[in-house]
Design an enzyme around this catalytic site. Sequence first.
Site, mmCIF file in Angstrom:
data_model
loop_
_atom_site.group_PDB
_atom_site.id
_atom_site.type_symbol
_atom_site.label_atom_id
_atom_site.label_comp_id
_atom_site.label_asym_id
_atom_site.label_seq_id
_atom_site.Cartn_x
_atom_site.Cartn_y
_atom_site.Cartn_z
ATOM 1 N N GLY A 38 0.823 -1.214 0.000
ATOM 2 C CA GLY A 38 0.000 0.000 0.000
ATOM 3 C C GLY A 38 0.852 1.258 0.000
ATOM 4 N N ASP A 53 1.789 -4.566 10.901
ATOM 5 C CA ASP A 53 1.719 -5.871 10.253
ATOM 6 C C ASP A 53 0.780 -6.715 11.115
ATOM 7 O OD1 ASP A 53 2.131 -8.460 9.436
ATOM 8 O OD2 ASP A 53 4.312 -8.270 9.245
ATOM 9 N N PHE A 75 -9.197 -5.628 4.423
ATOM 10 C CA PHE A 75 -8.685 -5.686 3.050
ATOM 11 C C PHE A 75 -7.270 -6.255 2.993
ATOM 12 C CE2 PHE A 75 -11.719 -2.201 3.174
ATOM 13 C CZ PHE A 75 -12.477 -2.394 2.035
ATOM 14 N N ALA A 76 -6.519 -6.107 4.085
ATOM 15 C CA ALA A 76 -5.095 -6.461 4.043
ATOM 16 C C ALA A 76 -4.923 -7.937 3.713
ATOM 17 C CB ALA A 76 -4.456 -6.151 5.398
ATOM 18 N N SER A 79 -2.444 -10.708 -2.522
ATOM 19 C CA SER A 79 -3.531 -10.857 -3.489
ATOM 20 C C SER A 79 -3.094 -11.226 -4.907
ATOM 21 C CB SER A 79 -4.367 -9.575 -3.516
ATOM 22 O OG SER A 79 -3.578 -8.524 -3.992
ATOM 23 N N TYR A 143 -4.475 -18.498 -3.685
ATOM 24 C CA TYR A 143 -5.039 -17.193 -3.310
ATOM 25 C C TYR A 143 -6.551 -17.311 -3.112
ATOM 26 C CZ TYR A 143 -7.247 -12.716 -3.996
ATOM 27 O OH TYR A 143 -8.075 -11.622 -3.854
ATOM 28 N N ASP A 285 -6.059 -18.166 -17.053
ATOM 29 C CA ASP A 285 -7.171 -17.299 -17.442
ATOM 30 C C ASP A 285 -8.343 -18.133 -17.950
ATOM 31 O OD1 ASP A 285 -6.300 -14.804 -16.787
ATOM 32 O OD2 ASP A 285 -5.548 -14.296 -18.785
HETATM 33 N N1 UFG Z 1 -5.043 -9.030 -19.841
HETATM 34 C C1 UFG Z 1 -4.403 -8.865 -21.048
HETATM 35 N N2 UFG Z 1 -3.211 -8.199 -21.053
HETATM 36 C C2 UFG Z 1 -2.640 -7.694 -19.911
HETATM 37 C C3 UFG Z 1 -3.315 -7.876 -18.661
HETATM 38 C C4 UFG Z 1 -4.521 -8.545 -18.680
HETATM 39 O O1 UFG Z 1 -4.872 -9.293 -22.095
HETATM 40 O O2 UFG Z 1 -1.548 -7.110 -19.978
HETATM 41 C C5 UFG Z 1 -6.339 -9.735 -19.828
HETATM 42 C C6 UFG Z 1 -6.316 -10.996 -18.976
HETATM 43 O O3 UFG Z 1 -5.887 -12.084 -19.729
HETATM 44 C C7 UFG Z 1 -7.771 -11.084 -18.537
HETATM 45 C C8 UFG Z 1 -8.243 -9.617 -18.482
HETATM 46 O O4 UFG Z 1 -7.282 -8.890 -19.228
HETATM 47 O O5 UFG Z 1 -8.502 -11.741 -19.513
HETATM 48 C C9 UFG Z 1 -8.287 -9.083 -17.071
HETATM 49 O O6 UFG Z 1 -7.046 -9.356 -16.428
HETATM 50 P P1 UFG Z 1 -6.649 -8.770 -15.009
HETATM 51 O O7 UFG Z 1 -5.274 -9.252 -14.727
HETATM 52 O O8 UFG Z 1 -6.879 -7.290 -15.008
HETATM 53 O O9 UFG Z 1 -7.698 -9.402 -14.006
HETATM 54 P P2 UFG Z 1 -8.070 -10.950 -13.740
HETATM 55 O O10 UFG Z 1 -9.422 -11.168 -14.333
HETATM 56 O O11 UFG Z 1 -7.001 -11.860 -14.165
HETATM 57 O O12 UFG Z 1 -8.077 -11.017 -12.134
HETATM 58 C C10 UFG Z 1 -8.847 -10.166 -11.319
HETATM 59 C C11 UFG Z 1 -8.044 -9.832 -10.066
HETATM 60 C C12 UFG Z 1 -7.838 -11.036 -9.204
HETATM 61 C C13 UFG Z 1 -9.147 -11.687 -8.895
HETATM 62 C C14 UFG Z 1 -9.909 -11.962 -10.142
HETATM 63 C C15 UFG Z 1 -11.250 -12.481 -9.770
HETATM 64 O O13 UFG Z 1 -6.790 -9.317 -10.433
HETATM 65 O O14 UFG Z 1 -7.224 -10.670 -7.980
HETATM 66 O O15 UFG Z 1 -10.034 -10.780 -10.940
HETATM 67 O O16 UFG Z 1 -12.207 -12.179 -10.626
HETATM 68 F F1 UFG Z 1 -8.949 -12.843 -8.238
#
Ligand code: UFG
Length: 342
Positions: A38, A53, A75-76, A79, A143, A285
């Site tokens: 943070g 902490d 929130f801490a 992640s 996670y 993904d």
């Molecule tokens: N993506 C890209 N290029 C990038 C980054 C992301 O194409 O540089 C795509 C990813 O493949 C995904 C989408 O964009 O399809 C969203 O990606 P994010 O990394 O922004 O988010 P995520 O859906 O992977 O994950 C988020 C949170 C997690 C949480 C999850 C639960 O980051 O902490 O949603 O829904 F667990």
Amino acid sequence: MAETVLVTGGAGYVGSHAAALLVERGYEVVVADDLSTGHRAAVPPAARFVRLDLADQEGLQGLFRAHRFDAIMHFAALSLVGESMKDPLRWIGDNTGNAVRLLRAAHEARVGRFVLSSTAALFDPAGDRPIDEQAPVEPQSPYGDSKFMVERILYWADRILGIRSACLRYFNAAGAHPVGHIGEDHRPETHLIPIVIEAALGKRKAVTVFGSDYATPDGTCVRDYVHVMDLADAHIAVLDPLRHRSVRYNLGTGSGHSVREVIRAVEEVGGRKVPVELGPRRPGDTATLVADPAAIRRELGWTPHYPGLRAIVETAWRWHEKHPEGYGPPKSPDSSRPAIRP
Ligand code: UFG
């Protein structure tokens, strides 16, 4: 008299927006954060800040001695989903251990309301139907499972100790405070919207689209982007029902947007082209992940004030444009000394 809320992780992305909204709505706010991820500058000036902490049992006891809390927003946590796949014991150990220590302190101090920052990552996202609270829980990462374990701990804390809790499973938190003074600043940044904006602003060469052959309308992944202020609003909305019962809600808008749609929205808001590269799929993904938020709508009347991608991107753009270095360079080692100042 104003209620006092403890916000752990209140210097982080979602926590700082919740702290800001609590202050705006007249709550007394105490932020406890170890600043490992943070930013001190993200904490509202009107909140008290305690560098702590949660593994520090004595510090935690001191915090609860110094303040009388009406509720806790927790929130801490660690992640990063990907990192949790490399170091599962740390993610599970820290996230559950800290929650247990916090709950023990809450119980001893007779704090009866607890809001957990939970995640959609506890569901198995196979399929493309919106996910409601009855969907099977099948975490795909340490996670996600660590959050689910905390949800289970909260079940017993309710049943035996009478601590009422709200488990709020966020889908894709996005956007920034409309004023533009706080926003998203992860280091390193992995989330799509800030990455696309950074590419638009020339701070990175391009955005890589992770996979364009998914079974979705345009071949790229679909996510439910929910505004961080709407998430903050939901945390406050559950405080009243928590006087009587525990709740769990899936928090999203109910609408999905593809990676290409996000890029287009940033191009429209920023008025410039985003350099794009097509890359392979990112391991872990899933094609589509969209919430069914009907339960929180029906029971609490919660509804997003920023339901569209454009409104989300506009606020994120404002933050990034005003703060090209986010919250600034890392602090010097000296200023990172723990200082507990209840
Ligand atoms: N993506 C890209 N290029 C990038 C980054 C992301 O194409 O540089 C795509 C990813 O493949 C995904 C989408 O964009 O399809 C969203 O990606 P994010 O990394 O922004 O988010 P995520 O859906 O992977 O994950 C988020 C949170 C997690 C949480 C999850 C639960 O980051 O902490 O949603 O829904 F667990």
